[in-house]
Write an enzyme that holds these catalytic residues in place. Sequence first.
Site, PDB file in Angstrom:
ATOM      1  N   ASP A 178     -11.436   1.833   4.170  1.00 40.49           N
ATOM      2  CA  ASP A 178     -10.174   2.282   3.588  1.00 40.49           C
ATOM      3  C   ASP A 178     -10.244   2.181   2.075  1.00 40.49           C
ATOM      4  O   ASP A 178     -11.094   1.478   1.532  1.00 40.49           O
ATOM      5  CB  ASP A 178      -9.010   1.419   4.110  1.00 40.49           C
ATOM      6  CG  ASP A 178      -7.676   1.795   3.481  1.00 40.49           C
ATOM      7  OD1 ASP A 178      -7.370   3.007   3.406  1.00 40.49           O
ATOM      8  OD2 ASP A 178      -6.943   0.898   3.028  1.00 40.49           O
ATOM      9  N   SER A 179      -9.327   2.827   1.403  1.00 37.85           N
ATOM     10  CA  SER A 179      -9.253   2.763  -0.052  1.00 37.85           C
ATOM     11  C   SER A 179      -8.780   1.393  -0.552  1.00 37.85           C
ATOM     12  O   SER A 179      -8.876   1.124  -1.745  1.00 37.85           O
ATOM     13  CB  SER A 179      -8.304   3.847  -0.562  1.00 37.85           C
ATOM     14  OG  SER A 179      -7.023   3.679   0.020  1.00 37.85           O
ATOM     15  N   GLU A 218       2.895  -1.886  -2.510  1.00 42.77           N
ATOM     16  CA  GLU A 218       1.967  -2.783  -3.211  1.00 42.77           C
ATOM     17  C   GLU A 218       2.650  -3.629  -4.277  1.00 42.77           C
ATOM     18  O   GLU A 218       2.104  -4.640  -4.723  1.00 42.77           O
ATOM     19  CB  GLU A 218       0.812  -1.979  -3.800  1.00 42.77           C
ATOM     20  CG  GLU A 218       0.075  -1.219  -2.716  1.00 42.77           C
ATOM     21  CD  GLU A 218      -1.424  -1.215  -2.863  1.00 42.77           C
ATOM     22  OE1 GLU A 218      -1.912  -1.489  -3.965  1.00 42.77           O
ATOM     23  OE2 GLU A 218      -2.102  -0.937  -1.851  1.00 42.77           O
ATOM     24  N   CYS A 255       0.024   7.996   6.206  1.00 40.19           N
ATOM     25  CA  CYS A 255      -0.511   7.158   5.126  1.00 40.19           C
ATOM     26  C   CYS A 255      -0.520   5.722   5.626  1.00 40.19           C
ATOM     27  O   CYS A 255       0.425   5.278   6.288  1.00 40.19           O
ATOM     28  CB  CYS A 255       0.367   7.291   3.882  1.00 40.19           C
ATOM     29  SG  CYS A 255      -0.057   6.139   2.567  1.00 40.19           S
ATOM     30  N   THR A 256      -1.579   4.993   5.285  1.00 40.87           N
ATOM     31  CA  THR A 256      -1.746   3.618   5.776  1.00 40.87           C
ATOM     32  C   THR A 256      -0.562   2.708   5.469  1.00 40.87           C
ATOM     33  O   THR A 256      -0.292   1.771   6.224  1.00 40.87           O
ATOM     34  CB  THR A 256      -2.987   2.973   5.138  1.00 40.87           C
ATOM     35  OG1 THR A 256      -2.964   3.223   3.718  1.00 40.87           O
ATOM     36  CG2 THR A 256      -4.261   3.517   5.747  1.00 40.87           C
ATOM     37  N   HIS A 257       0.112   2.982   4.347  1.00 45.70           N
ATOM     38  CA  HIS A 257       1.197   2.094   3.923  1.00 45.70           C
ATOM     39  C   HIS A 257       2.544   2.417   4.583  1.00 45.70           C
ATOM     40  O   HIS A 257       3.480   1.636   4.486  1.00 45.70           O
ATOM     41  CB  HIS A 257       1.363   2.148   2.410  1.00 45.70           C
ATOM     42  CG  HIS A 257       0.235   1.547   1.646  1.00 45.70           C
ATOM     43  ND1 HIS A 257      -1.088   1.918   1.843  1.00 45.70           N
ATOM     44  CD2 HIS A 257       0.204   0.587   0.690  1.00 45.70           C
ATOM     45  CE1 HIS A 257      -1.860   1.226   1.029  1.00 45.70           C
ATOM     46  NE2 HIS A 257      -1.111   0.407   0.321  1.00 45.70           N
ATOM     47  N   CYS A 316      -8.289   5.505   6.556  1.00 44.06           N
ATOM     48  CA  CYS A 316      -7.545   5.986   5.390  1.00 44.06           C
ATOM     49  C   CYS A 316      -7.302   7.480   5.574  1.00 44.06           C
ATOM     50  O   CYS A 316      -8.247   8.242   5.826  1.00 44.06           O
ATOM     51  CB  CYS A 316      -8.378   5.739   4.138  1.00 44.06           C
ATOM     52  SG  CYS A 316      -7.725   6.454   2.612  1.00 44.06           S
ATOM     53  N   ASN A 317      -6.056   7.898   5.464  1.00 49.33           N
ATOM     54  CA  ASN A 317      -5.731   9.309   5.669  1.00 49.33           C
ATOM     55  C   ASN A 317      -6.371  10.194   4.601  1.00 49.33           C
ATOM     56  O   ASN A 317      -6.899  11.264   4.899  1.00 49.33           O
ATOM     57  CB  ASN A 317      -4.213   9.496   5.649  1.00 49.33           C
ATOM     58  CG  ASN A 317      -3.538   8.858   6.845  1.00 49.33           C
ATOM     59  OD1 ASN A 317      -3.304   9.512   7.846  1.00 49.33           O
ATOM     60  ND2 ASN A 317      -3.241   7.563   6.765  1.00 49.33           N
ATOM     61  N   THR A 318      -6.305   9.734   3.342  1.00 49.91           N
ATOM     62  CA  THR A 318      -6.837  10.538   2.245  1.00 49.91           C
ATOM     63  C   THR A 318      -8.351  10.709   2.384  1.00 49.91           C
ATOM     64  O   THR A 318      -8.895  11.795   2.162  1.00 49.91           O
ATOM     65  CB  THR A 318      -6.492   9.883   0.891  1.00 49.91           C
ATOM     66  OG1 THR A 318      -5.095   9.574   0.869  1.00 49.91           O
ATOM     67  CG2 THR A 318      -6.815  10.793  -0.263  1.00 49.91           C
ATOM     68  N   TYR A 330      -6.610   6.297  -3.742  1.00 55.86           N
ATOM     69  CA  TYR A 330      -7.364   7.529  -3.522  1.00 55.86           C
ATOM     70  C   TYR A 330      -6.437   8.749  -3.548  1.00 55.86           C
ATOM     71  O   TYR A 330      -6.877   9.856  -3.823  1.00 55.86           O
ATOM     72  CB  TYR A 330      -8.080   7.477  -2.163  1.00 55.86           C
ATOM     73  CG  TYR A 330      -9.366   6.678  -2.110  1.00 55.86           C
ATOM     74  CD1 TYR A 330      -9.772   5.860  -3.173  1.00 55.86           C
ATOM     75  CD2 TYR A 330     -10.185   6.755  -0.981  1.00 55.86           C
ATOM     76  CE1 TYR A 330     -10.963   5.136  -3.099  1.00 55.86           C
ATOM     77  CE2 TYR A 330     -11.384   6.038  -0.903  1.00 55.86           C
ATOM     78  CZ  TYR A 330     -11.770   5.228  -1.957  1.00 55.86           C
ATOM     79  OH  TYR A 330     -12.943   4.529  -1.878  1.00 55.86           O
ATOM     80  N   GLY A 331      -5.180   8.517  -3.220  1.00 52.78           N
ATOM     81  CA  GLY A 331      -4.225   9.620  -3.053  1.00 52.78           C
ATOM     82  C   GLY A 331      -4.221  10.661  -4.162  1.00 52.78           C
ATOM     83  O   GLY A 331      -4.232  11.861  -3.889  1.00 52.78           O
TER      84      GLY A 331
END
Length: 273
Positions: free
Chosen positions: A11-12, A153, A185-187, A74-76, A43-44
């Site tokens: 993941d990023s 974050e 998105c992971t978040h 990670c989606n991106t 990364y987005g």
Amino acid sequence: MSDEHAIGFMDSGVGGLTVVKQALKQLPRETVYFIGDQARLPYGPRPGAQVCEFSWQMADFLMKKHIKMLVIACNTATAAALPDLRARLNIPVIGVIKPGSRAALKASRNNRIGVIATDGTIRSNAYSDAILTKDPTATVVPLACPKFVPLVESNEYHSTVAKRVVAESLKDLKKQDIDTLVLGCTHNPLLRPLIQNVVGPNVTLIDSGAETINDVSSVLDYLDIANTSSTKRYPDEYYTTGAAAQFEAIAKDWLGQPDFHATHIDLGSETND
Ligand code: I24
Ligand code: DGL
């Protein structure tokens, strides 16, 4: 047959732990090797070619550790690098986009599906392509939510600020008559209660990370490479390109593992092969 080697997750940053958490829950016998590129997050906003380059560095790192399967958590990175990684690696490679898309088609009744994700993921059209390839009659409503990662974050995701940012960001979605929304998105899972509150109880939220572990489980069984022994031969390993202590603090809290340990590594520097 039983394969005790680890499953690699990349993941990023730390967000990929939302996917790992599902893996630990659904596949407790599998060893997890995780790498988060915290030093180069997010990364987005980055160009796809650069995300692809960074993804290769993480994949190469994990491949040296003899993983049996690679999960792009990670989606991106999935949007930018999955086809390339899959074509050139000799192990199964699973991303988060197709599992989320499939689950969305299953859940939707009116075939109108929203997707929220980073700029890079939305720009790539990877979700729209995945959904429309399966069902060309579906309508996809993509929406970039670049504020969501910084919101989580900065530890603001419970606050009234978060409530306002989420409401503001999703404002245009409300007119679209979607009945299903992909958390791309992971978040996003951290903001899930706020998102649900804004879109209302009649919209089904799809957690791409959680859906991905269903696919991982299926592929393990299909290829007969699940770990069937009652103990893990190899302990889990976590790596970050950022500060290990800060990664540990978040992971301890999120995974509920008081003894959690992470190791700092460098990626992409010439001296560190
Ligand atoms: N969540 C993430 N990253 C952070 C954070 C967070 N700080 C608080 N919370 N920091 O990602 C990233 C920047 N740091 C990283 C370490 O080096 C210095 C810079 C999302 C994680 C999702 C599992 C909020 C928070 C938390 C504990 C658990 C979950 C969570 F504090 F979202
Ligand atoms: N992990 C990224 C994703 O799922 C979000 C964070 C970033 O932009 O790096 O798209």
